[in-house]
Design an enzyme around this catalytic site. Structure first.
Site, PDB file in Angstrom:
ATOM      1  N   GLU A 175      33.632 -28.841  55.633  1.00 63.20           N
ATOM      2  CA  GLU A 175      34.135 -27.581  55.281  1.00 63.20           C
ATOM      3  C   GLU A 175      33.484 -27.183  53.923  1.00 63.20           C
ATOM      4  OE1 GLU A 175      38.093 -25.157  55.690  1.00 63.20           O
ATOM      5  OE2 GLU A 175      38.205 -26.924  54.781  1.00 63.20           O
ATOM      6  N   PRO A 226      53.520 -24.551  49.600  1.00 62.14           N
ATOM      7  CA  PRO A 226      53.639 -23.752  48.245  1.00 62.14           C
ATOM      8  C   PRO A 226      54.077 -24.803  47.085  1.00 62.14           C
ATOM      9  CG  PRO A 226      55.448 -23.242  50.010  1.00 62.14           C
ATOM     10  CD  PRO A 226      54.696 -24.152  50.614  1.00 62.14           C
TER      11      PRO A 226
END
Length: 386
Positions: free
Chosen positions: A244, A128
């Site tokens: 990815e 975060p």
């Protein structure tokens, strides 16, 4: 395989047929109930597709990124969107650092289980307070006899409600200004809920697949759970990140095609003022433009996948593939929603679910703005703005 058929053609046909056994109503129900699509995962496991990029010697089928990317695009295009895409995605790409850098014991123990769908893994990188600046993660692994103790926090971790294992990135050496990405280590370890608190995040879309915050408190990890060498974990991540990004682009294209298929049918069937609405160029042209952009984006994705499979540098191409696929997918879904008018908001038409899910791809696995930052500095040689 005939002379006219390529491996890509075979994969596309087989996975399209498999994915379309699960219709839009199945995915709507999973979205409504926030239920993990285990039936879908089991079907792909039985077909051997979860081990798409795992080498045959470890129980997989050893496909290249090109074939695996086509599979993921077909899954998204079936109407599964990112609910189906993410359910399979995490068997195919996060294990890449283990395939390339894990110990022989680690590969032989865990890769066959992943390929068979016997275990589920999570991918623990994002934090975060660090955002896209991975060099500033605060999760720390401290040396003890025979291993490490890990403490820290992760966010937006997919699958943590059900995962058995986690590929976890932690700092093992202090951050250095001259080498900010050095000093991080990858661990492949148990997602031990006695030491890791998992808190689900309520979010806009992809409700069938959980996203979570993790709070790690004195998690003990053995030396045999280190992937590769200590302090080099970030560089190993690149073996998973470039493919990815390419596949996220292809998943965005698949989502766009699913929405375009629904919108085209609706534009043919819906009659207003005694004519199908698709006869109006204000409806037809945006859909035609969306098709063109999806096709063009796929070409970049396939170029990036081809470079990766040929063991050639593909960073810029992978970033561009993600950018174009996400943009084209978002635009197609948005235009499909507009084509449906007020019914675009109705869940029974399935467009709003695809629209919610495709929006994620403009932010993850990294934002469109960060793609532009990368291209401007690494390709064009412009000064860094951050």
């Amino acid at each position: 395989m005939t002379a006219e058929e390529s491996s890509v053609d075979i994969v596309r046909k087989a996975t399209r047929e498999l994915a379309r056994k699960f219709d839009n109503d199945y995915w709507l129900e999973k979205d409504r109930k926030h239920e993990y699509p285990w039936e879908f995962v089991k079907t792909f496991a039985e077909g051997g597709w979860l081990g798409a990029m795992i080498p045959e010697e470890y129980g997989g089928i050893g496909l290249g990124l090109t074939e695996a990317g086509v599979m993921m695009s077909e899954i998204a295009a079936s109407g599964a969107g990112m609910s189906g895409g993410s359910a399979i995605h995490f068997y195919v790409f996060p294990p890449a650092p283990i395939v390339r850098h894990g110990s022989e014991e680690m590969k032989r123990e865990w890769l066959p289980k992943l390929a068979r769908g016997e275990i589920l893994m999570a991918f623990g990188v994002t934090e975060p307070t660090a955002g896209v600046d991975t060099s500033r993660i605060k999760t720390k692994a401290t040396r003890i006899d025979g291993g490490w103790v890990v403490n820290g926090q992760k966010v937006w971790i997919t699958n943590a409600q059900n995962a058995h294992k986690i590929l976890l990135l932690a700092r093992t050496s202090p951050r250095r200004e001259d080498k900010p990405l050095h000093g991080m280590t990858l661990f492949f370890t148990d997602l031990n809920r006695e030491r890791i608190t998992v808190r689900e995040i309520e979010k806009l879309g992809r409700a069938a697949i959980d996203s979570n915050e993790l709070f790690i408190d004195n998690l003990e990890v053995g030396d045999d759970e280190v992937v590769g060498e200590v302090d080099k974990g970030f560089y190993y991540l690149l073996d998973g990140l470039n493919p990815e990004r390419t596949v996220v682009g292809l998943e965005g294209i698949g989502l766009g095609r699913a929405a375009l298929e629904l919108a085209t049918k609706y534009a043919n069937d819906r009659v207003v003022f005694d004519r199908p609405i698709g006869k109006n160029q204000a409806v037809a042209h945006p859909l035609a433009d969306a098709w063109i952009r999806l096709e063009a984006a796929e070409l970049m994705c396939m170029k990036a996948a081809g470079l990766f499979d040929a063991h050639q540098p593909c960073g810029p191409e992978s970033a561009a593939a993600k950018f174009l696929g996400a943009e084209a997918g978002w635009q197609a879904c948005d235009r499909a929603l507009s084509t449906h008018g007020g019914f675009g908001y109705a869940k029974e038409y399935h467009i709003e679910r695809l629209w919610r899910e495709v929006r994620l791809l403009r932010n993850a696995p990294f934002s469109q703005e960060m793609v532009l930052n990368y291209i401007s500095t690494q390709v064009l040689g412009l000064p860094r703005a951050y």
